[in-house]
Design an enzyme around this catalytic site. Structure first.
Site, PDB file in Angstrom:
ATOM      1  NE  ARG A 235      -1.071   1.766   3.769  1.00 50.13           N
ATOM      2  CZ  ARG A 235      -1.304   2.453   4.900  1.00 50.13           C
ATOM      3  NH1 ARG A 235      -1.491   1.832   6.047  1.00 50.13           N
ATOM      4  NH2 ARG A 235      -1.360   3.770   4.862  1.00 50.13           N
ATOM      5  CG  HIS A 236       1.057   5.848  -1.528  1.00 49.12           C
ATOM      6  ND1 HIS A 236       1.276   6.914  -0.686  1.00 49.12           N
ATOM      7  CD2 HIS A 236       1.691   6.153  -2.694  1.00 49.12           C
ATOM      8  CE1 HIS A 236       2.006   7.825  -1.297  1.00 49.12           C
ATOM      9  NE2 HIS A 236       2.275   7.391  -2.521  1.00 49.12           N
ATOM     10  CB  ALA A 237       4.043   5.664   2.860  1.00 46.33           C
TER      11      ALA A 237
END
Length: 414
Positions: A235-237
């Site tokens: 996932r994106h941070a």
């Protein structure tokens, strides 16, 4: 620059640029490969045993696929740089070159007589590029380096993998590749400057620097907050939903980066109530509550196939994609349309597929893609053409061990 023999109408961007390459493995050869793809004449100087990558698989008909990929469009000349006559030959070739590439540890090129100071004295217009693990300066500059070393030391492994898992190696030699790419960019900038000044320069590229420059988002987050990013898995941070999600028959990725896309996404998955939910009101809150949001997304996607998910979201302009393996990517219609794999002829006369450089130019609709050279295949021709040596002199150098034996392509020897 050296004189090109091709008609102006058919010349490639770097036709007429002569490169002498003292490189091995990946990062240095990648730089030379990019220049060769664009039309430069790249003369690869190899030791009698050859570039180590010739002995690293996978193999086809006894030839390394990795060596072919990194050394396409080049010529191979075998010179023993530890031999006095060999050193003189190498220096003479460099005196006529536009560019010299090397990826030894700092100090080694100087000991072999092909360092920047010595060669630039012979050829002040020379562009000389050194690609090494940690560069020509700094307390780590003496260290040997492989891709995994730099992935470990530059924070790349630390941010890759599951939050509760081990640091994870990125799936290919990314530090090697990006270092070669930055080196080619440095060489081209230096050649452009030389057109104005007439002077060459030393281009110093470190894998350490290049890898940190590659991770621009990670560096920017640290520079802004003073906090090192941590592993967040697939996932994106700092955005959600932005990552990999489970469908009925596998995984897909989706990228939703603003409220407009999120509203469209929520409608598309049949959950419009998410739009007004305080937990998901903006990108920051969606990221804080990613686990809860993931549950909503996968309650929808888990009953649909990847194809259905992609069709539904693509139709409304949501960035979405299946997770493909390398075979699916390279054999896709998109890859075929872009010509990313080219069929050429191997040294044995059979078919050989090679990657093609990825940049398209309107002025040059096609680029060259030819097989990597056999070990020492061009030694005699290069010494005759550029140093004016006759057959007897070359034979004497060969007998004395300064150069390699006569090399004949396999399909011509049969």
């Amino acid at each position: 620059m050296s004189t090109a023999s091709l008609n102006t109408a058919t010349r490639l961007p770097l036709d007429g640029v002569r490169v002498v390459e003292f490189t091995h493995m990946v990062m240095g050869p990648t730089c030379g490969m990019i220049l060769a793809d664009l039309g430069a004449e790249v003369i690869k100087i190899e030791p009698p045993a050859g570039d180590d990558y010739r002995a690293i698989g996978p193999f086809s008909a006894g030839e390394s696929g990795l060596f072919h990929a990194m050394n396409r469009n080049k010529q191979s000349v075998v010179i023993d740089l530890k031999h006095d006559d060999g050193r003189v030959l190498a220096q003479s070739l460099c005196a006529q070159a536009d560019v010299v590439l090397e990826n030894f540890r700092p100090g080694v090129a100087e000991r072999l007589g092909i360092g920047y100071a010595e060669l630039s004295a012979l050829n002040p217009a020379l562009v000389y590029a050194s690609v090494s693990g940690f560069g020509q300066t700094g307390p780590e500059s003496h260290r040997p380096a492989y891709d995994i070393i730099l992935q470990a030391m530059c924070g790349l492994m630390d941010v890759t993998g599951s939050p509760d898992g081990a640091p994870t190696l990125v799936g290919d030699s990314i530090s090697d590749a990006v270092s070669g790419l930055f080196a080619s960019w440095g060489v081209l900038a230096a050649l452009l400057a030389r057109e104005r000044t007439g002077k060459g320069t030393h281009v110093d590229v470190a894998m350490f620097d290049a890898t940190l420059s590659l991770t621009a988002g990670m560096v920017a987050r640290y520079a802004t907050t003073g906090v090192a990013p941590r592993r967040v898995g697939n996932r994106h941070a700092s955005s959600a939903p932005f990552g990999a999600y489970r469908a009925k028959d596998g995984y897909f990725v989706v990228a939703v980066l603003n409220n407009r896309l999120f509203e469209r996404f929520a409608q598309s998955i049949g959950q419009p109530e998410l739009i007004g939910d305080a937990r998901f009101i903006d990108d920051a809150t969606r990221c804080e509550n990613e686990a809860a949001l993931r549950a909503y997304v996968e309650s929808w996607s888990a009953v649909h196939s990847i194809a259905e998910v992609n069709a539904r979201l693509s139709d409304v302009g949501i960035p979405v994609a299946p997770i493909q393996n390398i075979s699916e990517a390279l054999e896709s219609e998109q890859a075929r349309a872009r010509g990313l794999l080219i069929e050429t002829t191997s040294a044995h006369g059979g078919a050989l597929r090679l990657p093609r450089q990825p940049v398209h130019f309107s002025a040059w609709p096609t680029m060259r893609t030819t097989r990597a050279p056999g070990l020492g295949e061009h030694t005699q021709a290069v010494l005759e053409r550029y140093l004016g040596l006759d057959v007897a002199r070359i034979a004497g150098l060969r007998d004395g061990g300064a150069i390699g034996p006569v090399a004949v392509p396999a399909h011509e020897a049969n």
